[in-house]
Design an enzyme around this catalytic site. Structure first.
Site, PDB file in Angstrom:
ATOM      1  CB  ALA A 329       2.727   9.099  -6.021  1.00 41.61           C
ATOM      2  CG  ASP A 398       3.290  14.523   9.472  1.00 40.11           C
ATOM      3  OD1 ASP A 398       2.762  15.192  10.364  1.00 40.11           O
ATOM      4  OD2 ASP A 398       3.311  14.875   8.286  1.00 40.11           O
TER       5      ASP A 398
END
Length: 532
Positions: A329, A398
């Site tokens: 990323a 999460d």
């Protein structure tokens, strides 16, 4: 008499001789096949498996196991049948991807994804290039590594043509999104992540699991998350959400889903096959990381780094024997240039095996949230609901915090970071993720219209998602999301739309002034056919 006895003895001796010769020949014929058998002792089952793995031919695409000799016609027939079925499966998948690509293109051509927007004021850009540089500051325009080894000596000026893709990405971040729809910089940026030479790899501090920061010759950097389990392996039902492993394919899929939803709040992510030795071990300057490399019993190169929970030999990351799948990323601007603020989620889970959070026991919890800054004004609440919908679609439990860029204060978009625990289960939906939408009954109109659009057959979410993921380099290895995960997206989308419809019905019955739909595009109310 004597003569007869001698003849009889001779006959008996000859008979015995012939019988001895016959038995000897018989013994030779029986023992000959045994003589040609290998003399290696049989291995215990576990040892045999290890040896087979060690002798298998691993390549950059996958694992190629040596074929067993086919000695029976039935084996050949079943093999041919299996090959034909595999060929049909590949053909069907290719046809699905091709059909989905046309749907994806049509989706991105839709007016909902191409709404005219006013020019962006100068103060709404996150970063900008200085137009004039003093002579004493010119040296700051020259980026040179401390060692200069492996890095390009480049000088950038105010012209965007001189900027590498990662810098163009940083300069394109505005108050409302990370990148533009159909940004021409996306192709060179993702190509850099997938193919550029890696000159440095160091472990990123913090977190419960291993992640690295990779550097490229043009000073670009990417967050590296390795493959830890098979794509189709579902989360164990007995595991709590905070005990699950992060998935590299979940990070990739989250970027594509975020873009399809029209958010553009997840930094670009690309899958890549990395050589553990050449592109990590040989280039790292992180001595703590370097000390954790080892070779497994089957000859694979492994490492585990140092982190809070899952950094040990039992949780090591291993190549096959050196190739390792990972997600990369693009890194956001350095915090010294663009500070970010971390916000605690109001619907944060208790992260306890026995204690409930306040929102789990109070049905009117949203009323309290709406009175608290920054949710009491602006778009923060509907921005948060956008993130909730993304998390529900990919089953991410999460999301305990989120971030924003400090420069823009409370009036800006939310960054959708750290999506590695998404797509853990396709067989079960987690309704608690949608609690903020159920309790607040608030959603922006543009999001609602896009969701309805993606529920139509000509723009089906699973089809466009499959097509979008086919552009990723790791798609050539295997599908990044299995068909059950794609089907789960369609199922969960229906649940979101039903939840909004239920909110609208409840509000109309109560006769309250508080509307469900937040009008951010009033002129596009009737652009989508209602979902059936």
């Amino acid at each position: 008499m004597m003569w007869r006895m001698r003849c009889r003895s001779r006959t008996i001796c000859l008979s015995l001789a012939f019988i001895a010769i016959f038995l000897h020949l018989l013994l030779v014929f029986v023992s000959l096949p045994i003589y040609h058998q290998p003399c290696n002792l049989p291995l215990p089952p576990r040892t045999q498996i290890l040896r087979d793995l060690a002798s298998a031919n691993y390549n950059s695409v996958g694992i190629s196991v040596p074929a067993e000799p086919q000695t029976k016609t039935t084996h050949r027939d079943s093999s041919n049948k299996g090959a034909n079925e595999d060929a049909k499966g590949h053909a069907n998948r290719a046809e699905s991807v091709e059909s989905g690509l046309s749907k994806l293109e049509a989706l991105f051509e839709h007016p909902l994804y191409n709404m005219p927007s006013p020019s962006i004021p100068e103060e709404d850009w996150l970063l900008k290039v200085k137009s004039k540089v003093k002579a004493s500051e010119k040296s700051s325009q020259m980026w040179v590594s401390a060692s200069q080894e492996g890095y390009d000596n480049v000088e950038w000026n105010i012209s965007s043509d001189s900027h590498p893709p990662w810098l163009r990405f940083h300069l394109s971040i505005s108050r409302w999104q990370l990148y533009r729809h159909r940004d021409p910089n996306m192709e060179p940026l993702t190509r850099q992540l997938a193919t550029d030479r890696i000159v440095s790899a160091v472990q990123k501090s913090g977190g419960t699991q291993l992640k690295l920061v990779m550097s490229f010759p043009n000073y670009g950097q990417a967050m590296f998350k390795p493959m830890k389990q098979a794509r189709d392996e579902e989360t164990n039902y007995n595991l709590f959400y905070f005990s699950d492993f992060e998935r590299h394919n979940a990070e990739i899929a989250a970027f594509h889903l975020d873009r399809i939803l029209g958010y553009r709040r997840v930094p670009p992510v690309v899958g890549r096959l990395v050589d553990v030795v050449k592109q990590i071990k040989d280039v790292t300057t992180d001595h703590k990381l370097a000390r954790t490399f080892f070779t497994s019993p089957v000859g694979n190169v492994c490492f585990y780094g140092q982190c809070s929970y899952y950094c040990s030999t039992e949780h090591a990351v291993c190549g096959r024997p050196r190739n390792l799948e990972a997600s990369l990323a693009v890194m956001l601007p350095d915090l010294s240039l663009a500070a970010r603020r971390t916000w605690r989620s109001p619907w944060r889970r208790s992260y306890s095996r026995s204690k409930l959070a306040m929102w789990e026991s109070d049905a009117n919890y949203c009323s309290t949230v709406k009175k608290s800054p920054p949710y009491d004004k602006g778009t923060r609440l509907v921005d948060f609901i956008d993130m909730v919908i993304l998390d529900f679609l990919m089953s991410n439990m999460d999301r305990h915090h989120y971030e924003t860029f400090e420069k823009f204060g409370n009036n800006t978009f939310l960054l959708h970071l750290d999506n590695g625990r998404a797509f853990g289960r396709h067989s079960k939906d987690e309704p608690s993720i949608l609690t903020p939408l159920k309790q607040c009954c608030r959603i922006r109109r543009s999001t609602w219209l896009r969701l309805r659009l993606l529920s139509l057959p000509q723009y089906r979410l699973s089809d466009v998602m499959r097509a979008s993921l086919s552009h990723d380099p790791l798609h050539s290895v295997a599908a990044l999301l299995s068909d059950p995960h794609l089907a789960a997206l369609d199922r969960r989308l229906k649940t979101v739309l039903k939840t909004v419809s239920h909110c609208q019905k409840r509000r109309s019955e109560d006769g309250g002034d508080d509307e469900v739909i937040y009008d951010d595009i009033i002129n596009l109310k009737d652009m989508v056919t209602p979902a059936g």
